[in-house]
Design an enzyme around this catalytic site. Structure first.
Site, PDB file in Angstrom:
ATOM      1  N   CYS A   1      13.145 -23.639 -15.370  1.00 33.61           N
ATOM      2  CA  CYS A   1      12.738 -22.715 -14.133  1.00 33.61           C
ATOM      3  C   CYS A   1      12.045 -23.808 -12.738  1.00 33.61           C
ATOM      4  CB  CYS A   1      11.364 -22.076 -14.322  1.00 33.61           C
ATOM      5  SG  CYS A   1      10.960 -21.145 -13.252  1.00 33.61           S
TER       6      CYS A   1
ATOM      7  N   ALA B   1       0.845  -1.420  -0.346  1.00 35.25           N
ATOM      8  CA  ALA B   1       0.215   0.590  -0.224  1.00 35.25           C
ATOM      9  C   ALA B   1       1.131   1.041  -0.025  1.00 35.25           C
ATOM     10  CB  ALA B   1      -0.757   0.015   1.213  1.00 35.25           C
TER      11      ALA B   1
ATOM     12  N   CYS C   1      38.023  -7.436  -0.209  1.00 34.27           N
ATOM     13  CA  CYS C   1      39.140  -6.410  -0.168  1.00 34.27           C
ATOM     14  C   CYS C   1      38.925  -4.822  -1.023  1.00 34.27           C
ATOM     15  CB  CYS C   1      40.350  -7.531  -0.555  1.00 34.27           C
ATOM     16  SG  CYS C   1      40.009  -7.777  -2.507  1.00 34.27           S
TER      17      CYS C   1
ATOM     18  N   LYS D   1      -0.097   2.220   7.122  1.00 32.70           N
ATOM     19  CA  LYS D   1      -0.079   2.153   5.397  1.00 32.70           C
ATOM     20  C   LYS D   1      -1.315   1.363   4.941  1.00 32.70           C
ATOM     21  CE  LYS D   1       4.005   3.527   3.661  1.00 32.70           C
ATOM     22  NZ  LYS D   1       4.628   3.269   2.877  1.00 32.70           N
TER      23      LYS D   1
ATOM     24  N   CYS E   1      11.244 -17.153 -13.454  1.00 32.32           N
ATOM     25  CA  CYS E   1      11.221 -17.817 -15.160  1.00 32.32           C
ATOM     26  C   CYS E   1      12.501 -17.333 -15.468  1.00 32.32           C
ATOM     27  CB  CYS E   1      10.016 -17.536 -16.372  1.00 32.32           C
ATOM     28  SG  CYS E   1       9.214 -19.312 -16.289  1.00 32.32           S
TER      29      CYS E   1
END
Lengths: 191, 636
Positions: free
Chosen positions: B431, B20, B168, B67, B156
């Site tokens: 997938c 929202a 580093c 909200k 997917c």
């Protein structure tokens, strides 16, 4: 809005959009004045967006009273007859918009759009005209062109399948946007 | 406008909105105005000031409130008759089960993070409910439709994980400002104000292997009764001076890089030191002491670039304020972008480090954006996207399958179009989320523990919330409220074991089954033992593979920005609108009738040609307008 710098409150409120268009643009927005006539549909969206953006002032023209039809696409007017009875569209939208962003000066101008001349329009940087005849639009357009400064002039028309927005920026001439509802694509065509 | 049939379909439908916020407010408004009558909305957040520039259902007086609830109340003011059910909760909560999702005709996402999106995607797949996904950043936005079995699911096409940097680079060899921010935020701030036990070490290791921290007790620990300002200066000198000198002694590192310069307090302030103390104590004009270093130093404009001296003042003042006014929080603080003092400290620290390494400094405003991963946003884009979401939602409710589209909202028109619809692809057969493909995991089964697999693979890469891990019929790990004490202990013990030493030993060739019951997602992982991993490139010590992106992803060249808006380079996303190719991606239904592909392509070709004839001036106008904006951005 005094001074050149944005206040602390403005910086906090407008933070996310300043990151889009920069502090300088925000400052300039806060100094600009917008006239909006014809408070229905897409123009209501525009009112919301321009007030949220933080312009200096917004002047509304629409003496019509509330009807079922006008209520339908207007989310600024509460569905309470006690509230809306006796007031014009402009007055009702004005009250609502002030709430959206207390930093914008929102006011109402009564009267027929076609009765105003360049002296009136000169006060504004942007003029948006809708819900009136083509001849009125042309008239306003002409008056705006007489002004010594640049005024951006926009008109809008919307029916079932076609929405048209005509934008005139003094420097660049006229072009028209044609929106095909079904496609969902928005493309530019030159007239 | 909508036909009678559309109107009645809309009226009778039940819709779930997740989020929202920016998109959510606009979407709720549009749904209400479009005639939807039964809307449920989930959002776990409360309202903040920075929301008010675009989340127009909220007011200043609502700051701190839910909200979802406030949005609902605002809508009811102009549409009193409709039913809006708000949930002030996290969508990942088990209460929002598959059965919960099943009651809706369509789910509309207005989320701002990858994690929640993946979770909702899985629940929608499990429930068999169509999902309309969306996202916005600044002037860019997109909307797409996911329908199980018919289109790709949200996962997917692999979404890249949030950007991380090699350790580093952060600790020794920063080359960009963002590296300095990460150092200041995740290392220095965390070390000074957060939990002292942390994984990475701020201390630089010199060539001979002795670390600067070994000599004495923890340098960062403030000694009893140590004067705060002295302490601040000591820390300053240590991280910006001494540590840099130590780093410089490693000649190898700097052979092909610009050497940093050490910075000490005495270099920056020289003779002013004495008078400085007095000024730093003053509050301006008897204003109540705001907990802000910039306020007490009079650095009012967050867009200003501070000098090295000013940054140093802010650093010392902020540190002082933390220790003198917020002492009780020290040891527990984590960086919060809305914590003014924390932002000031991190900005200053990052800038001093940047100065040392010859990296350009940034303003408080810019630094806050980077450190806080702030997404830039305006109302208009959200309004456009909300409109597109409703258009797709109506198509979904009418099962108008052929017309489902992914639509991009562009910043600059491409081929005269600002809104660009693209046809949707079929599900990706490999997938692992919607097609149950097994994955491969290369890992050292004698060195890596189960905990590493759970944290880095199962929760992070696979996005599972409440996972269950099995080797054959042996349950190696699970999470749940209803577990017995001894089970919990058993799983805790398993986490600490290396894979090969687990009760059901996991070695090369083992197939692990990983499941999340809530998401109804099950996945097989083939384990392959590997001895060595590159410390820099494969820092996780394990590689997950087997998930091939579909062909179209490579064509489209989709990339995702941090806040999960996929911004494909527009010209690539519409590859085949080009004149010669009949194999169209876009099928504009110009007259609403169905046409053969080749016929449509010719028509489109002609229309585009006609448009292009008038195009030159238009394009110039728009570019002129927009170039100011892009310049602005670059200046930012």
């Amino acid at each position: 809005m005094d001074g050149e710098e944005l206040t602390e409150h403005e910086t906090a409120l407008y933070d996310r959009q300043i990151r889009v268009w920069g502090a300088d643009a925000q400052r300039r927005l806060s100094k600009s004045h917008v006239l909006i006539s014809g408070l229905k549909g897409t123009v209501i969206e525009f009112c919301k967006n321009i007030v949220l953006a933080g312009v200096g002032s917004v002047t509304l023209i629409d003496d019509r009273v509330v009807t079922e039809d006008l209520l339908a696409a207007n989310f600024l007017i509460p569905h309470d007859e006690n509230v809306y009875a006796g007031k014009s569209l402009a007055e009702l939208c004005c009250d609502s918009l002030k709430d959206f962003n207390p930093m914008v000066r929102v006011s109402v101008q009564k009267g027929d759009l076609s009765s105003f001349s360049v002296d009136f329009f000169e006060k504004f940087d942007v003029v948006v005209v809708s819900s009136c005849s083509l001849s009125t639009k042309k008239l306003v357009n002409e008056e705006c062109r007489k002004a010594s400064k640049r005024i951006a002039f926009y008109t809008h028309f919307h029916s079932d399948f076609v929405a048209e927005a005509l934008i005139r920026l003094v420097q660049f001439g006229v072009f028209r946007i044609n929106e095909k509802h079904k496609n969902g694509d928005l493309r530019f065509l030159k007239r | 406008m909508a036909s009678e049939q559309q109107l009645s379909t809309i009226k009778g439908s039940k819709v779930l909105m997740v989020g929202a916020g920016g998109i959510g407010c606009e979407l709720l408004k549009t749904l209400a105005l479009s005639g939807f009558q039964d809307i449920h909305i989930i959002d776990m957040d409360t309202i903040e000031v920075s929301n008010l520039n675009r989340q127009f259902l909220f007011r200043q007086s609502h700051v701190g409130q839910s909200k979802a609830k406030v949005a609902r109340d605002a809508i009811l003011k102009f549409r009193p008759g409709i039913s809006i059910t708000p949930y002030h909760a996290n969508v990942k909560d088990p209460d929002f089960s598959v059965d919960f999702f099943k009651q809706f005709n369509v789910v509309l996402n207005g989320l701002d993070n990858l994690d929640a999106r993946r979770h909702v995607n899985r629940l929608c797949l499990a429930a068999g409910v169509p999902l309309v996904e969306s996202g916005t950043t600044g002037f860019l936005g997109q909307v797409t439709v996911h329908v199980k079995g018919r289109t790709e699911c949200y996962e997917c096409q692999p979404k890249p994980a949030p950007k991380t940097y090699p350790v580093c680079t952060i600790t020794n060899t920063p080359s960009k400002f963002v590296h300095c921010i990460v150092w200041a935020k995740d290392l220095l701030f965390a070390k000074l104000f957060g939990d002292k036990n942390q994984e990475h070490d701020l201390n630089v290791h010199s060539k001979d292997g002795s670390s600067s921290s070994k000599q004495t007790k923890d340098v960062f620990e403030r000694e009893k009764e140590e004067n705060i300002e002295q302490y601040g200066k000591r820390i300053y000198d240590h991280v910006f001076g001494y540590n840099i000198e130590l780093a410089l002694s490693n000649e190898e590192t700097w052979r092909n890089r610009n050497k940093p310069r050490p910075i000490y307090v005495r270099d920056v302030f020289s003779s002013e030191l004495a008078s400085q103390n007095g000024n730093l104590h003053k509050c301006l004009n008897g204003d109540p002491p705001s907990l802000s270093a910039t306020a007490s130093l009079g650095l009012k404009n967050p867009q200003d670039l501070w000098s090295l001296k000013e940054n140093s003042k802010v650093f010392l003042e902020a540190l002082k304020l933390f220790f003198s006014k917020r002492e009780e929080e020290i040891g527990n603080l984590s960086f919060d972008k809305d914590d003014q003092l924390a932002v000031e400290f991190v900005t200053a620290a990052a800038n001093i480090r940047a100065s040392s390494f010859g990296i350009p400094l940034h303003s408080l405003f810019e630094a806050k954006g980077i450190a806080g991963n702030i997404v830039h946003a305006v109302a208009t884009t959200n309004a456009i996207i909300a409109g597109l979401i409703v258009i797709e939602a109506i198509k979904v409710l009418q099962h108008d399958v052929k017309n489902y589209r992914m639509t991009y909202c562009l910043e600059h028109p491409s081929r005269k179009m600002l809104l660009m619809p693209v046809e949707l692809s079929e599900p990706n057969k490999s997938c692992y989320v919607c097609s149950e493909t097994p994955l491969d995991l290369e890992i050292n089964t004698h060195r890596s523990k189960l905990r590493d697999v759970v944290d880095k693979i199962v929760k992070t890469k696979l996005g599972m919330n409440l996972p269950l891990i099995m080797h054959g019929s042996a349950l190696l790990y699970e999470v749940g409220d209803d577990l017995e004490e001894d089970e919990v202990a058993n799983y805790a013990a398993n986490l600490e074991k290396v894979l090969s030493k687990l009760p059901a030993s996991v070695t090369s060739g083992t197939i692990l089954t990983v499941e999340d019951l809530q998401q109804e997602l099950k996945c097989s992982i083939n384990i392959k033992h590997r001895e060595e991993f590159d410390e820099e490139k494969e820092s996780d010590g394990m590689i997950l593979s087997g998930w091939t992106p579909p062909r179209s992803a490579e064509k489209n060249g989709n990339t995702t920005v941090d806040n999960e808006v996929s911004t494909s380079s527009a010209s690539k996303a519409v590859p085949l609108v080009a004149e010669d190719d009949d194999d169209l991606q876009i099928i504009p239904t110009i007259t609403g009738k169905k046409r053969k592909l080749s016929k449509v392509s010719n028509e489109t070709k002609n229309k585009r040609k006609a448009a292009e004839l008038h195009s030159k001036n238009d394009v110039v106008m728009l570019d002129d307008d927009n170039s100011d904006m892009s310049k602005k951005k670059r200046e930012q």
